[in-house]
Write an enzyme that holds these catalytic residues in place. Structure first.
Site, PDB file in Angstrom:
ATOM      1  CG  ASP A 235      -2.034  -0.998   1.125  1.00  0.00           C
ATOM      2  OD1 ASP A 235      -2.390  -1.374  -0.005  1.00  0.00           O
ATOM      3  OD2 ASP A 235      -2.537  -1.413   2.182  1.00  0.00           O
ATOM      4  CG  ASP A 259      -2.421   3.709   2.564  1.00  0.00           C
ATOM      5  OD1 ASP A 259      -3.316   4.545   2.418  1.00  0.00           O
ATOM      6  OD2 ASP A 259      -2.647   2.562   2.982  1.00  0.00           O
ATOM      7  CG  ASP A 263      -2.456   2.499   8.020  1.00  0.00           C
ATOM      8  OD1 ASP A 263      -2.461   3.646   8.506  1.00  0.00           O
ATOM      9  OD2 ASP A 263      -2.845   2.239   6.868  1.00  0.00           O
ATOM     10  NE  ARG A 315      -8.447   7.919   7.620  1.00  0.00           N
ATOM     11  CZ  ARG A 315      -8.554   6.901   6.776  1.00  0.00           C
ATOM     12  NH1 ARG A 315      -7.499   6.139   6.540  1.00  0.00           N
ATOM     13  NH2 ARG A 315      -9.692   6.639   6.182  1.00  0.00           N
TER      14      ARG A 315
END
Length: 438
Positions: A235, A259, A263, A315
């Site tokens: 990603d 990305d 994460d 985020r």
């Protein structure tokens, strides 16, 4: 046993495994080796799950209070004939101002705090010195490269002989019980793939910079001495934490990834992300795979002492399902929002400093995805002692009456956002030299 703890032990193993097989996880198929690794990873994550997460917050608050009191009493300690060192938060005070840090690197393995406490990485294993910045062979990595180090089947403490830029040809897939320790030199993971922490446990990433990470085509990649498999296109995450537990990311600088910068998904748990510096990115940190992956109910993450700086959009983090303690971070002028989420996560924002952008439409710290107010008003999001500047505001929700009153009282007394500048002063990759305090 609190409700969340009971729920996790009843439903998490079957749901996370079923979810793993259903999701696109970057692997063409789960062979027998990966099925066993995924199952064991789930067991480790459930074991690492804290059935009383408020107790972890109380302990962390006490450590912060002790650290600030000690700093105020003796802020600058003279070392090595007059050298001065300042360590302002409980993680840094554990190791940074000790004159022999470079001779006893593995002492860092005792310094994780928050939900990631107990993460020791390669502590107790051999020192592995990376001497070669190349990354040419995905199946049989050359000895002396970072890829060769991280696939070994034993605990290793990985350090670097000199400063280097490592451009990964494909994602770097780590094995259990490893520490990547960049202190003393300048190590960049850049212009290639990022780091993947998948179906493993007990990982420390410390003291490096990760930037300009891009998707890679995939192919046959080795993830341990005895196994390799076909990977699909990556990603472009800086650090991808997938079905992993006991992971601590500390003093890492991250920016410009295709990305996410970090994460953590698929029932990863017992994570601490601390003392990091984030710049120039859109989707900074995703904690929780998606609204349908119920296994993420066991996700527990501490996000502490980080600086969310220039050019960030949203985020920081966004959260799903689990329990998230976002404490003493510095937020400076996001473009959309700072903290978001969906699917009923518990978010405690404590002692952060939020400086809103000048845009009058982006003053709100919080953002709920996909759900109407009559649904999200029950989600337990609360702000405790945060500092709001330039019109920033936090929309709280949920009923917190069940929280232990002693804990609630202590949280009110905890240091507020005015201490953030001190606590985050040394966020990001440190410029340490071996002969001086770091």
């Amino acid at each position: 046993m609190p409700f969340l703890g009971l729920l996790a032990f009843v439903v998490v193993v079957p749901t996370v495994l079923a979810g793993t097989y259903r999701q696109d996880i970057g692997i063409a198929h789960l062979d027998r080796f990966l099925q066993e690794r995924a199952y064991n990873a789930t067991k480790f994550a459930v074991e690492a799950y804290n059935r009383n997460p408020e107790s972890a917050i109380l302990k962390f608050n006490e450590q912060i209070q002790e650290s600030l009191e000690a700093t105020n009493n003796s802020t600058r300690r003279k070392l090595n004939g007059g050298e001065r060192c300042m360590a302002t938060n409980p993680i840094d005070r554990c190791w940074r101002c000790k004159s022999g840090w470079a001779k006893n690197r593995q002492a860092l393995g005792e310094c994780a705090r928050g939900f990631g406490e107990g993460t020791t990485g390669g502590m107790g294993g051999c020192m592995y010195v990376v001497t070669d910045a190349s990354d040419d062979d995905m199946l049989n990595p050359k000895k002396g490269t970072l890829r060769h180090a991280v696939i070994q089947d034993k605990p290793l403490w990985i350090i670097f002989k000199r400063s280097m830029i490592i451009t990964l040809k494909q994602e770097l897939i780590m094995n259990h019980d490893k520490t990547i320790d960049g202190r003393g030199v300048q190590v960049h993971i850049a212009y290639g793939a990022g780091i993947t922490i998948q179906f493993v446990h007990n990982i420390i990433i410390h003291g490096i910079r990760i930037h300009h990470i891009v998707p890679k085509s995939g192919g046959m990649i080795r993830d341990s001495l005895g196994h390799y498999g076909f990977r699909t296109v990556s990603d472009g995450d800086g650090i991808s934490i997938f079905g992993a537990s006991r992971v601590w990311v500390d003093h890492v600088s991250l920016d410009h990834c295709s990305d996410g910068l970090i994460d953590a998904i698929m029932a990863s748990s017992a994570l601490t992300i601390s003392n990091c510096k984030f710049n120039h990115h859109n989707d900074v940190m995703l904690l929780g795979a998606n609204d349908n992956h119920r296994g993420d109910v066991i996700m527990q993450v501490t996000v502490a002492f980080n600086r969310f700086g220039k050019g960030l959009v949203q985020r920081m983090p966004t959260c799903r399902w689990g329990f998230f303690h976002v404490v003493n971070n510095d937020y400076n002028k996001w473009e959309k929002y700072a903290i978001g989420g969906s699917r009923n996560p518990i978010i405690i924002s404590q002692g952060n400093r939020f400086r809103a952008p000048d845009n009058v439409h982006a003053k709100e710290v919080t953002h709920r995805d996909h759900y109407p107010r009559h649904v999200w008003k029950r989600w337990k999001w609360r702000s405790v002692n945060d500092l709001f500047l330039n019109g920033a505001f936090f929309v709280a929700s949920g009923d917190h009456s069940e929280i232990d009153q002693n804990l609630k009282k202590y949280m009110v007394q905890a240091k507020d956002g005015s201490a953030v500048g001190q606590l985050t002063r040394y966020a990001g990759m440190l410029r340490c030299t071996h002969a001086r305090p770091c």
